[in-house]
Write a protein that holds these residues in place. Structure first.
Motif, mmCIF file in Angstrom:
data_model
loop_
_atom_site.group_PDB
_atom_site.id
_atom_site.type_symbol
_atom_site.label_atom_id
_atom_site.label_comp_id
_atom_site.label_asym_id
_atom_site.label_seq_id
_atom_site.Cartn_x
_atom_site.Cartn_y
_atom_site.Cartn_z
ATOM 1 N N ASP A 74 0.735 -29.443 -18.996
ATOM 2 C CA ASP A 74 0.338 -29.122 -20.509
ATOM 3 C C ASP A 74 -0.945 -28.682 -20.812
ATOM 4 O OD1 ASP A 74 0.738 -29.167 -23.222
ATOM 5 O OD2 ASP A 74 1.115 -31.249 -23.426
ATOM 6 N N PRO A 75 -1.058 -27.495 -20.707
ATOM 7 C CA PRO A 75 -2.554 -27.049 -20.689
ATOM 8 C C PRO A 75 -3.279 -27.365 -22.018
ATOM 9 C CG PRO A 75 -1.051 -25.220 -20.272
ATOM 10 C CD PRO A 75 -0.186 -26.329 -20.619
ATOM 11 N N LYS A 76 -2.518 -27.765 -23.282
ATOM 12 C CA LYS A 76 -2.986 -28.246 -24.371
ATOM 13 C C LYS A 76 -3.757 -29.419 -24.258
ATOM 14 C CE LYS A 76 0.453 -26.521 -27.579
ATOM 15 N NZ LYS A 76 1.673 -26.980 -28.211
ATOM 16 N N LYS A 77 -3.639 -30.115 -23.212
ATOM 17 C CA LYS A 77 -4.248 -31.280 -23.058
ATOM 18 C C LYS A 77 -5.892 -30.859 -22.746
ATOM 19 C CE LYS A 77 -0.438 -34.338 -22.603
ATOM 20 N NZ LYS A 77 0.430 -34.954 -21.637
ATOM 21 N N PHE A 78 -5.698 -29.963 -21.714
ATOM 22 C CA PHE A 78 -7.162 -29.458 -21.231
ATOM 23 C C PHE A 78 -7.876 -29.008 -22.323
ATOM 24 C CE2 PHE A 78 -5.598 -28.392 -16.681
ATOM 25 C CZ PHE A 78 -6.310 -29.836 -16.083
ATOM 26 N N ILE A 79 -7.053 -28.282 -23.115
ATOM 27 C CA ILE A 79 -7.946 -27.608 -24.208
ATOM 28 C C ILE A 79 -8.480 -28.463 -25.194
ATOM 29 C CG2 ILE A 79 -7.499 -26.062 -26.374
ATOM 30 C CD1 ILE A 79 -5.348 -24.621 -24.741
ATOM 31 N N HIS A 80 -7.762 -29.504 -25.613
ATOM 32 C CA HIS A 80 -8.225 -30.593 -26.488
ATOM 33 C C HIS A 80 -9.443 -31.213 -25.786
ATOM 34 C CE1 HIS A 80 -8.109 -34.045 -28.861
ATOM 35 N NE2 HIS A 80 -7.982 -34.939 -27.849
ATOM 36 N N CYS A 81 -9.555 -31.509 -24.583
ATOM 37 C CA CYS A 81 -10.609 -32.099 -24.058
ATOM 38 C C CYS A 81 -12.025 -31.327 -24.031
ATOM 39 C CB CYS A 81 -10.574 -32.364 -22.573
ATOM 40 S SG CYS A 81 -9.409 -33.457 -22.074
ATOM 41 N N LEU A 82 -11.805 -29.880 -23.758
ATOM 42 C CA LEU A 82 -12.991 -29.029 -23.961
ATOM 43 C C LEU A 82 -13.173 -29.094 -25.758
ATOM 44 C CD1 LEU A 82 -11.950 -26.024 -21.860
ATOM 45 C CD2 LEU A 82 -13.190 -28.036 -21.403
ATOM 46 N N LYS A 83 -12.191 -29.265 -26.358
ATOM 47 C CA LYS A 83 -12.661 -29.415 -27.891
ATOM 48 C C LYS A 83 -13.389 -30.128 -28.132
ATOM 49 C CE LYS A 83 -9.198 -28.202 -30.642
ATOM 50 N NZ LYS A 83 -7.611 -28.248 -30.871
ATOM 51 N N VAL A 84 -13.137 -31.505 -27.508
ATOM 52 C CA VAL A 84 -13.929 -32.849 -27.871
ATOM 53 C C VAL A 84 -15.368 -32.604 -27.312
ATOM 54 C CG1 VAL A 84 -14.147 -35.223 -27.259
ATOM 55 C CG2 VAL A 84 -11.829 -34.265 -27.779
ATOM 56 N N GLY A 85 -15.400 -31.930 -26.127
ATOM 57 C CA GLY A 85 -16.700 -31.460 -25.467
ATOM 58 C C GLY A 85 -17.727 -31.037 -26.303
ATOM 59 N N GLY A 113 -19.971 -34.849 -39.429
ATOM 60 C CA GLY A 113 -19.338 -35.179 -38.525
ATOM 61 C C GLY A 113 -17.943 -34.612 -38.807
ATOM 62 N N ALA A 114 -17.232 -35.197 -39.945
ATOM 63 C CA ALA A 114 -16.061 -34.984 -40.120
ATOM 64 C C ALA A 114 -15.672 -33.451 -40.170
ATOM 65 C CB ALA A 114 -15.542 -35.522 -41.321
ATOM 66 N N SER A 115 -16.892 -32.883 -40.837
ATOM 67 C CA SER A 115 -16.242 -31.101 -41.050
ATOM 68 C C SER A 115 -16.424 -30.559 -39.391
ATOM 69 C CB SER A 115 -17.391 -30.631 -41.920
ATOM 70 O OG SER A 115 -18.207 -31.397 -42.434
ATOM 71 N N ILE A 116 -17.497 -31.053 -38.742
ATOM 72 C CA ILE A 116 -17.573 -30.474 -37.500
ATOM 73 C C ILE A 116 -16.044 -30.798 -36.639
ATOM 74 C CG2 ILE A 116 -18.313 -30.909 -35.336
ATOM 75 C CD1 ILE A 116 -21.148 -30.895 -36.298
ATOM 76 N N CYS A 117 -15.388 -31.774 -36.966
ATOM 77 C CA CYS A 117 -14.370 -32.206 -36.399
ATOM 78 C C CYS A 117 -13.183 -31.264 -36.677
ATOM 79 C CB CYS A 117 -13.818 -33.721 -36.705
ATOM 80 S SG CYS A 117 -14.606 -34.780 -35.688
ATOM 81 N N ILE A 118 -13.044 -31.131 -38.119
ATOM 82 C CA ILE A 118 -11.997 -30.625 -38.530
ATOM 83 C C ILE A 118 -12.184 -28.964 -38.308
ATOM 84 C CG2 ILE A 118 -11.014 -29.471 -41.048
ATOM 85 C CD1 ILE A 118 -11.581 -32.437 -41.899
ATOM 86 N N ILE A 119 -13.474 -28.395 -38.542
ATOM 87 C CA ILE A 119 -13.611 -26.931 -38.110
ATOM 88 C C ILE A 119 -13.156 -26.753 -36.630
ATOM 89 C CG2 ILE A 119 -15.261 -25.135 -37.736
ATOM 90 C CD1 ILE A 119 -16.675 -26.463 -40.093
ATOM 91 N N THR A 120 -13.795 -27.688 -35.607
ATOM 92 C CA THR A 120 -13.336 -27.338 -34.231
ATOM 93 C C THR A 120 -11.992 -27.478 -33.987
ATOM 94 O OG1 THR A 120 -15.390 -28.719 -33.951
ATOM 95 C CG2 THR A 120 -14.103 -28.085 -31.898
ATOM 96 N N SER A 121 -11.298 -28.463 -34.445
ATOM 97 C CA SER A 121 -9.765 -28.456 -34.120
ATOM 98 C C SER A 121 -9.020 -27.539 -35.108
ATOM 99 C CB SER A 121 -9.252 -30.144 -34.646
ATOM 100 O OG SER A 121 -9.532 -30.374 -36.229
ATOM 101 N N MET A 122 -9.206 -27.046 -35.899
ATOM 102 C CA MET A 122 -8.685 -25.814 -36.728
ATOM 103 C C MET A 122 -8.974 -24.424 -36.177
ATOM 104 S SD MET A 122 -8.127 -26.414 -40.779
ATOM 105 C CE MET A 122 -6.961 -27.809 -41.353
ATOM 106 N N LEU A 123 -10.268 -24.393 -35.658
ATOM 107 C CA LEU A 123 -10.310 -22.970 -35.130
ATOM 108 C C LEU A 123 -10.393 -22.723 -33.704
ATOM 109 C CD1 LEU A 123 -13.670 -22.039 -37.198
ATOM 110 C CD2 LEU A 123 -11.067 -21.607 -37.779
ATOM 111 N N VAL A 124 -10.389 -23.581 -32.921
ATOM 112 C CA VAL A 124 -10.232 -23.570 -31.443
ATOM 113 C C VAL A 124 -8.849 -24.140 -31.042
ATOM 114 C CG1 VAL A 124 -11.326 -23.939 -29.103
ATOM 115 C CG2 VAL A 124 -12.618 -24.023 -31.399
#
Lengths: 478, 478
Positions: free
Chosen positions: B65-76, B216-227
């Motif tokens: 499930d490559p989405k899991k890798f992607i999620h980790c990179l997004k958090v980083g 912090g919240a906006s960075i989260c939302i932007i990262t999770s929505m754009l990447v």
């Protein structure tokens, strides 16, 4: 269609005077203020009604399980205790502005069961320590690289470690035991390695923070252990016991419902339908069982449970119970489907099915009693024997069905009645009943799996031997 | 028993020389250092083996499930972005020492799906605001009461509000939507009302904190929505579709397994057994479906999903799928139990059972295709019709069973063979097969419930009409 003409639809009040004259009472025009008041009034009334039903529902949740009320009071107590630190000037000055961390720890760490609280405390401590040491290391390394490269080294380390720790949360074994720890690790590592760049008194900060977090965690553990303790292990034990009871209830109810006379059925329908649904809770209890077993592992010995109580075995018992519940679910579907079995056949199989289901239910009840009293039952073998005899009897009854049918047909053919019309009926009419009987036999074999798993649990957990299960009911742990 | 005498159990190496003499090779004594080294070596080797298997397992989780890798990179990425604030002197000085709160927000709020992230952001914001206002109010009230009573008022308010907010988390509707918000409420209320007693620049602190948390919240939302966005709604849609596919796979596999010839069965056993287990994932998917549906409600319109997509209907579809899975579970139990049906009977019912199960499986596959392409299928009615015809044919086949048996018996009785021994066999031998047939008929009725629920979903979600389901497979959303 009315083309601008308004229809006059208001009500008229006419007063007929004794002298024959008619007086029309005209309704007073309501002012905008009055209408606003009425609208507001309606709104408030609706809100109050909704709020009161909501509160009543919430209240019932607490009344049905008073432990929830107690938990709330415990959280309030722990927070009040920790906030005392703010008011005691000497204590406050000892830890600087970091007293906030004690409050935060209590809010975040205090959970419903002791196991969950301990899990969070241990995870928080371990995550903080590991991340703190690693953060200092990375910080030291970054300083050695020179002021230009320092932020770059820190950025890369944050990126890599955060990604790795986030990924570890997807691994089932890590998720089960250290999910919260991984999150705390990321948080602390970022704070230490990043703020290390700014805060000069890093060591003092770490020292104060550790002190306050330990303070908060100890208040949580002490409060949750001393005031009406709620043990995850005990809750799991009670859940499994309750699931066994629900299973036997559903089994009893679904056959009383099916074979009941019309009159009895109608009177008791509401009650039994409700009982019948009891097994539905069992179908979806896997997640809560697993989380409870996870938390129970963190708990010290308590009550009848030793330190290395076989919590994993509870999951196996739970799986066996669920497998029975699936069978009952299918059975319920068959019973609820339209059955037009002839009354003679119904009577023929009725006794067998009812006795098998009640013997199965008895075995399950005995298992529930075993769990409740934590004793090995010496009479369970008798119950299992009775269940097995009932299985053989039912199989025997099924054997005799076709011979009866055939005999009827043979008699019919001897009487020269057209055999084509009579002999095509039997199997389709027997089918629903035969299916129910067959599912009951399957159910009995699944009940034996539960017996096996519960016995294994009794062996692993050293249940006491009990020769007379009735008299020891007083030792119930719940 | 050896009374202190030690048995000499070491191995001896004897060298027989050609001249007849025997030389005994004495093993060199290993020094303690050497032994320590060997022990350490073994320990390290074992650790490396365990670590590498663990890493391999973890790697496979990500590969599957490559989405899991992607999620980790997004958090980083999000954490690296937020930590930049520490290094930019102008930004840092703008918000004072509160930049820490931005980091904390990112770590706590960033979740796997966008819905979960939004849920946490909104909850955090709402909880913080309500608690902040309330905290200021209580703080102001406490000051009016005088310096003596101030701490008492604050203590009581903390106790009452913390207990009430904790209790609200037990109420199902609140738990589903505002569980995290309630926790944040308690945390913020305690911090504001308690630290208000000490910190004089309370307003400034609140202002800075709000700013950093928003950042912090906006960075989260932007990262999770754009990447590479991961939508909870899309995941739920895919889960339901996958569950439908698993159901049809299991249904296909369990009958190929049952009716296969011995040779074929042995070769293919491993493959089909694995397929057979596919439905087991479906049995326990309720919790994840519910949490996904909860998160999906917070998401804006995305892809083929509009803002008010009927997520609740997915839960109904899921429940219908599970009810089918329970039936397959029972069916599997019956198939695996010891069946000694005569070959003639097996052949007689085989075609009917296989065709019914494959038609049912076809209907489920068509539903899965409907979900995958998000189109209404015009050919589903044909598949349902075929399934219903197969039900009637199976019922017909069952009708014919007893007549065949009876005819045999009639012939036997005409030939003066003892009828008692021949006519008691049939029903018990038919029973397992009859049960399987009966369960298949029950299964078909449950498949129709899925059809009903999926059709309702298609109506509510305005699936496009598709006259040719084969050619539009390319519009798949997954």
């Amino acid at each position: 269609m009315t083309n601008g003409q308004e229809l006059h639809t208001t009500l008229e009040w006419r007063v007929h005077a004794p002298d024959g004259t008619v007086e029309i009472l005209v309704q007073e025009e309501l002012g905008p203020r009055w209408r606003l008041f009425r609208w507001m009034h309606g709104l408030v009334a609706e809100f109050i009604i909704k709020l009161s039903t909501f509160m009543l529902k919430a209240w019932n949740i607490g009344v049905n399980d008073p432990k929830k009320f107690i938990h709330c009071l415990k959280v309030g107590t722990a927070l009040s205790l920790v906030s005392l630190f703010y008011y005691m000037r000497t204590l406050y000055e000892g830890v600087g502005g970091n007293a906030m961390w004690a409050v935060m720890t209590v809010v975040v760490v205090f959970e419903y069961s002791i196991g969950a609280t301990l899990y969070k405390c241990v995870n928080r401590a371990a995550g903080t320590l590991v991340a703190g040491v690693l953060g200092f290391g990375v910080h030291w390394m970054a300083i050695q690289c020179g002021e230009e490269i320092e932020p770059i080294v820190l950025e890369i380390s944050v990126f890599l470690l955060a990604a790795a720790a986030t990924f570890s949360r997807f691994i089932p074994t890590v998720k089960a035991r250290f999910d919260y720890g991984a999150m705390v690790f990321i948080l602390t590592f970022c704070l230490v390695s990043i703020s290390g760049y700014r805060v000069d008194q890093l060591f003092e900060m770490a020292h104060h923070r550790l002190l306050t977090v330990t303070l908060g965690a100890s208040i949580c553990i002490i409060t949750s252990m001393l005031v009406c303790p709620i043990w995850a292990g005990q809750e799991l034990h009670a859940l499994i016991t309750r699931n066994l009871e629900k299973l036997s209830e559903s089994l009893d109810a679904c056959f009383i419902d099916f074979f009941a006379d019309r009159g009895v059925k109608n009177v008791s329908h509401g009650y039994f339908s409700k009982m019948n649904q009891a097994y539905k809770c069992v179908l979806n209890s896997k997640t809560s069982e697993e989380s409870m077993a996870n938390f129970a592992r963190w708990e010290p010995a308590h009550g009848d449970f030793k330190f290395r109580h076989p919590w994993k075995q509870y999951l196996k018992v739970g799986a066996a119970i669920r497998s029975c519940a699936y069978c009952i679910e299918t059975l319920n579907g068959c019973i609820n489907s339209d059955i037009r079995a002839p009354e003679t056949l119904k009577k023929h199989l009725k006794d067998m099915c009812v006795s098998l289901s009640s013997y199965s239910s008895n075995v399950i009840k005995e298992l529930a009693a075993m769990m409740k009293t934590m004793t090995k039952s010496s009479s369970i073998h008798i119950s299992i024997g009775q269940m097995n005899i009932a299985v053989y009897e039912l199989q025997d009854a099924l054997k005799n069905v076709p011979s009866q049918v055939v005999v009827q047909i043979l008699q019919a053919s001897n009487n020269s009645i057209n055999k084509e019309t009579t002999n095509t009926r039997p199997l389709l009419e027997i089918l629903p009943l035969a299916t129910i009987a067959s599912l009951l036999i399957e159910l009995a074999s699944r009940v034996e799996v539960i017996v096996k798993e519960v016995n294994q649990l009794a062996d692993q957990a050293d249940f006491a031997l009990n020769s007379n299960s009735g008299s020891k009911e007083t030792h119930s742990i719940t």
